[in-house]
Write an enzyme that holds these catalytic residues in place. Structure first.
Site, PDB file in Angstrom:
ATOM      1  CE  LYS A 227      26.232 -46.131   4.337  1.00  0.00           C
ATOM      2  NZ  LYS A 227      26.556 -46.800   5.595  1.00  0.00           N
TER       3      LYS A 227
ATOM      4  CG  ASP B 207      26.162 -50.019   3.851  1.00  0.00           C
ATOM      5  OD1 ASP B 207      26.110 -49.747   5.054  1.00  0.00           O
ATOM      6  OD2 ASP B 207      25.138 -50.297   3.201  1.00  0.00           O
TER       7      ASP B 207
HETATM    8  P1  NDP Z   1      26.427 -57.397   3.310  1.00  0.00           P
HETATM    9  O1  NDP Z   1      26.317 -57.063   1.874  1.00  0.00           O
HETATM   10  O2  NDP Z   1      27.675 -58.035   3.799  1.00  0.00           O
HETATM   11  O3  NDP Z   1      25.196 -58.326   3.743  1.00  0.00           O
HETATM   12  C1  NDP Z   1      23.879 -57.944   3.561  1.00  0.00           C
HETATM   13  C2  NDP Z   1      22.962 -59.090   3.939  1.00  0.00           C
HETATM   14  O4  NDP Z   1      21.615 -58.630   3.915  1.00  0.00           O
HETATM   15  C3  NDP Z   1      23.050 -60.253   2.951  1.00  0.00           C
HETATM   16  O5  NDP Z   1      22.782 -61.444   3.638  1.00  0.00           O
HETATM   17  C4  NDP Z   1      21.932 -59.911   1.963  1.00  0.00           C
HETATM   18  O6  NDP Z   1      21.418 -61.031   1.278  1.00  0.00           O
HETATM   19  C5  NDP Z   1      20.896 -59.353   2.921  1.00  0.00           C
HETATM   20  N1  NDP Z   1      20.006 -58.411   2.224  1.00  0.00           N
HETATM   21  C6  NDP Z   1      20.346 -57.278   1.559  1.00  0.00           C
HETATM   22  N2  NDP Z   1      19.257 -56.698   1.044  1.00  0.00           N
HETATM   23  C7  NDP Z   1      18.218 -57.482   1.386  1.00  0.00           C
HETATM   24  C8  NDP Z   1      16.826 -57.409   1.176  1.00  0.00           C
HETATM   25  N3  NDP Z   1      16.288 -56.400   0.466  1.00  0.00           N
HETATM   26  N4  NDP Z   1      16.037 -58.399   1.697  1.00  0.00           N
HETATM   27  C9  NDP Z   1      16.583 -59.409   2.401  1.00  0.00           C
HETATM   28  N5  NDP Z   1      17.900 -59.521   2.661  1.00  0.00           N
HETATM   29  C10 NDP Z   1      18.700 -58.581   2.161  1.00  0.00           C
HETATM   30  O7  NDP Z   1      26.118 -56.037   4.116  1.00  0.00           O
HETATM   31  P2  NDP Z   1      26.451 -55.669   5.628  1.00  0.00           P
HETATM   32  O8  NDP Z   1      26.373 -56.880   6.480  1.00  0.00           O
HETATM   33  O9  NDP Z   1      27.690 -54.857   5.631  1.00  0.00           O
HETATM   34  O10 NDP Z   1      25.253 -54.671   5.960  1.00  0.00           O
HETATM   35  C11 NDP Z   1      24.015 -55.116   6.513  1.00  0.00           C
HETATM   36  C12 NDP Z   1      23.315 -53.944   7.166  1.00  0.00           C
HETATM   37  O11 NDP Z   1      24.130 -53.415   8.215  1.00  0.00           O
HETATM   38  C13 NDP Z   1      22.991 -52.755   6.246  1.00  0.00           C
HETATM   39  O12 NDP Z   1      21.801 -52.142   6.673  1.00  0.00           O
HETATM   40  C14 NDP Z   1      24.157 -51.810   6.521  1.00  0.00           C
HETATM   41  O13 NDP Z   1      23.831 -50.473   6.203  1.00  0.00           O
HETATM   42  C15 NDP Z   1      24.326 -52.011   8.014  1.00  0.00           C
HETATM   43  N6  NDP Z   1      25.614 -51.625   8.557  1.00  0.00           N
HETATM   44  C16 NDP Z   1      26.781 -52.165   8.065  1.00  0.00           C
HETATM   45  C17 NDP Z   1      27.975 -51.788   8.608  1.00  0.00           C
HETATM   46  C18 NDP Z   1      29.268 -52.418   8.196  1.00  0.00           C
HETATM   47  O14 NDP Z   1      30.285 -52.157   8.850  1.00  0.00           O
HETATM   48  N7  NDP Z   1      29.310 -53.258   7.173  1.00  0.00           N
HETATM   49  C19 NDP Z   1      28.057 -50.751   9.666  1.00  0.00           C
HETATM   50  C20 NDP Z   1      26.779 -50.335  10.176  1.00  0.00           C
HETATM   51  C21 NDP Z   1      25.616 -50.742   9.602  1.00  0.00           C
HETATM   52  P3  NDP Z   1      22.165 -61.598  -0.057  1.00  0.00           P
HETATM   53  O15 NDP Z   1      23.376 -62.318   0.443  1.00  0.00           O
HETATM   54  O16 NDP Z   1      21.144 -62.496  -0.682  1.00  0.00           O
HETATM   55  O17 NDP Z   1      22.495 -60.401  -0.881  1.00  0.00           O
END
Ligand code: NDP
Length: 454
Positions: free
Chosen positions: A134, A174
């Site tokens: 990672k 991510d």
């Molecule tokens: P994105 O950046 O596309 O989206 C993240 C989302 O979470 C956004 O809506 C963001 O809000 C919100 N967010 C981030 N930090 C916070 C916080 N501290 N409090 C509240 N909301 C928050 O990321 P992903 O969708 O790719 O990832 C989301 C999760 O899924 C993570 O935990 C990641 O590790 C996990 N994951 C992702 C994978 C992938 O293929 N992308 C695979 C497996 C797991 P805002 O828009 O305001 O920033």
């Protein structure tokens, strides 16, 4: 196979954790992730002499290596900005190092270590030849222009390119890193080293990406939840209500699949708050959210205003009554109190799209109230699984159809579910967290033992 008493098991796990805590007292997310694995895996390890004598879990608490570097770039005002970059390569026992890059101001070495450690078990569960890693940076893309994001990505790659490559270490996205950022980073790599599509996954189709990679984590999560419902309750998703947190990549495609399967999606959230959609999210609304969130830093408030929905500033969605909950934002976003609220309101299934979104207290509440609980390392493994399929396509210089990738993704999620059931079956229920941890551990442990003590 509980030949030991619970008290003996607890003592063994506590000793293990105290030893680790002594080394890394400030890495709390990493310690939390290891503890969740150790409490199930250590008692299992005791009964397999090769694993126990080889101290396999203890070995797995150290990465193969952790790389930290400086990233220097110019912002739009011509000022020099300095960020920290990380790549933690955990193990390549099962295949090339593999895991995403996160750009978020909260990123530090402890966060990247927790994610890389989790990735080890997740990648093992996919059954594909994938090691674990990672990386990322404390760079905050929110409010940054596209030019700034491109310049940052290029500066980041000037160092990272020395440590990655096809067949060695293959990053993906991510939080804060989508196909646009991957394009910028891969572009820098191509400029420095030449065509090498196998060095990154999550690329656009034109750059050699796989169909369904953007959808894979969200779709896979819903396929996994479907299996959980069928196996335990003999029910389908159709007609149920669901809460989703987040509105990024994972949340968007989890919502899309749920709507397709006849589920009413009642909430989405972001770092500014959550929006309540009492009649259920429509595809038209979802398309609006997808476009809105391409602008990093855009708030869901805009979505709420456009569709005359209520926006709850600074709040999380867990107090809205619903059958199912899918945390898809970030770590530790469901606290013990949130879990109690979900249980009180009749929630029957929680499946984690995000990595470690439930605190240990929340997990205990779910397990003691018979809420079906799908941990992230199993439930969100669809993303890395399709990344594994992207690597296979790149190696063959082929691109499979969307249908073919979807079929393979469904098969993989079913298989992960079956492994979690095999190792997690208890008297009247399935403990998915135990099952996923042991099944993920077992495959990587066998590989490590076969490699000798290295
Ligand atoms: P994105 O950046 O596309 O989206 C993240 C989302 O979470 C956004 O809506 C963001 O809000 C919100 N967010 C981030 N930090 C916070 C916080 N501290 N409090 C509240 N909301 C928050 O990321 P992903 O969708 O790719 O990832 C989301 C999760 O899924 C993570 O935990 C990641 O590790 C996990 N994951 C992702 C994978 C992938 O293929 N992308 C695979 C497996 C797991 P805002 O828009 O305001 O920033």
């Amino acid at each position: 196979m509980a030949l030991q008493t619970h008290a003996e098991e607890d003592r063994m796990v506590n000793q293990f954790m105290e030893r680790l805590q002594g080394k890394y007292p400030h890495q709390k997310e990493f310690l939390q992730a290891v503890h969740e694995v150790a409490r199930y895996v250590l008692p299992y390890e005791m009964f397999v002499p090769e694993y126990r004598d080889g101290q396999v879990l203890w070995r797995l608490t150290e990465p193969d290596r952790a790389i930290m570097f400086r990233v220097v770039w110019y912002d739009d005002k011509g000022q020099v900005q300095v960020n920290r970059g990380f790549r933690v390569q955990w193990t390549n026992a099962l295949g090339p190092y593999k895991g995403g890059l996160r750009f978020h101001p909260s990123v530090n070495v402890g966060i990247i270590k927790f994610l890389a450690f989790e990735q080890t078990f997740k990648n093992s569960l996919t059954g594909l030849p994938l090691g674990a890693a990672k990386g990322g940076s404390d760079f905050n893309p929110q409010g940054r222009s596209e030019d700034e994001i491109r310049r940052f990505c290029q500066a980041f790659m000037l160092e990272l390119h020395k440590h990655i490559g096809e067949g060695f270490d293959v990053p993906a996205g991510d939080i804060g890193v989508g196909s646009r950022e991957i394009g910028f980073m891969y572009g820098t790599l191509v400029k420095l080293r030449g065509y090498e599509p196998g060095a990154f996954t999550g690329k656009t189709l034109e750059l050699g990406g796989s169909h369904l990679r953007p959808e894979a984590t969200g779709y896979g999560l819903i396929y996994f939840a479907q299996e959980m419902l069928r196996h335990n309750l003999n029910e389908d998703l159709s007609g149920k209500t669901a809460l989703i947190s987040g509105s990024g990549n994972v949340a968007q495609f989890a919502a899309e699949k749920l709507i397709e399967l006849g589920v009413k999606v009642l909430t989405l959230s972001d770092s500014t708050g959550f929006v309540h959609i009492p009649d259920g999210l429509t595809m038209e609304q979802l398309e609006f959210v997808k476009k809105l969130k391409m602008r990093r830093g855009a708030s869901l408030r805009e979505f709420a205003e456009k569709f005359r929905l209520t926006f709850y500033e600074g709040k999380k969605p867990w107090s809205v009554p619903a059958d199912l909950a899918f945390p898809c934002a970030t770590q530790n976003e469901i606290t013990e109190d949130d879990a109690k609220e979900l249980v009180k309101n009749g929630c029957r299934l929680v499946a984690e799209g995000a990595n470690m979104p439930s605190t240990p207290g929340a997990i205990s509440i779910f397990l003691s109230n018979n809420v079906l609980f799908g941990p992230g390392k199993a439930a969100n493994a669809g993303g890395v699984a399709v990344s594994g399929l992207e690597m296979a396509q790149n190696a063959q210089r082929m691109q499979w159809s969307r249908e073919e990738v979807d079929r393979k993704l469904q098969e993989i999620m079913k298989n992960i579910h079956a492994q979690a059931v095999q190792f997690g079956e208890e008297k009247n229920s399935v403990n998915y967290i135990k099952g996923a941890n042991i099944a993920g551990y077992d495959r990587v442990a066998r590989a490590l033992v076969n490699l000798g003590v290295i």
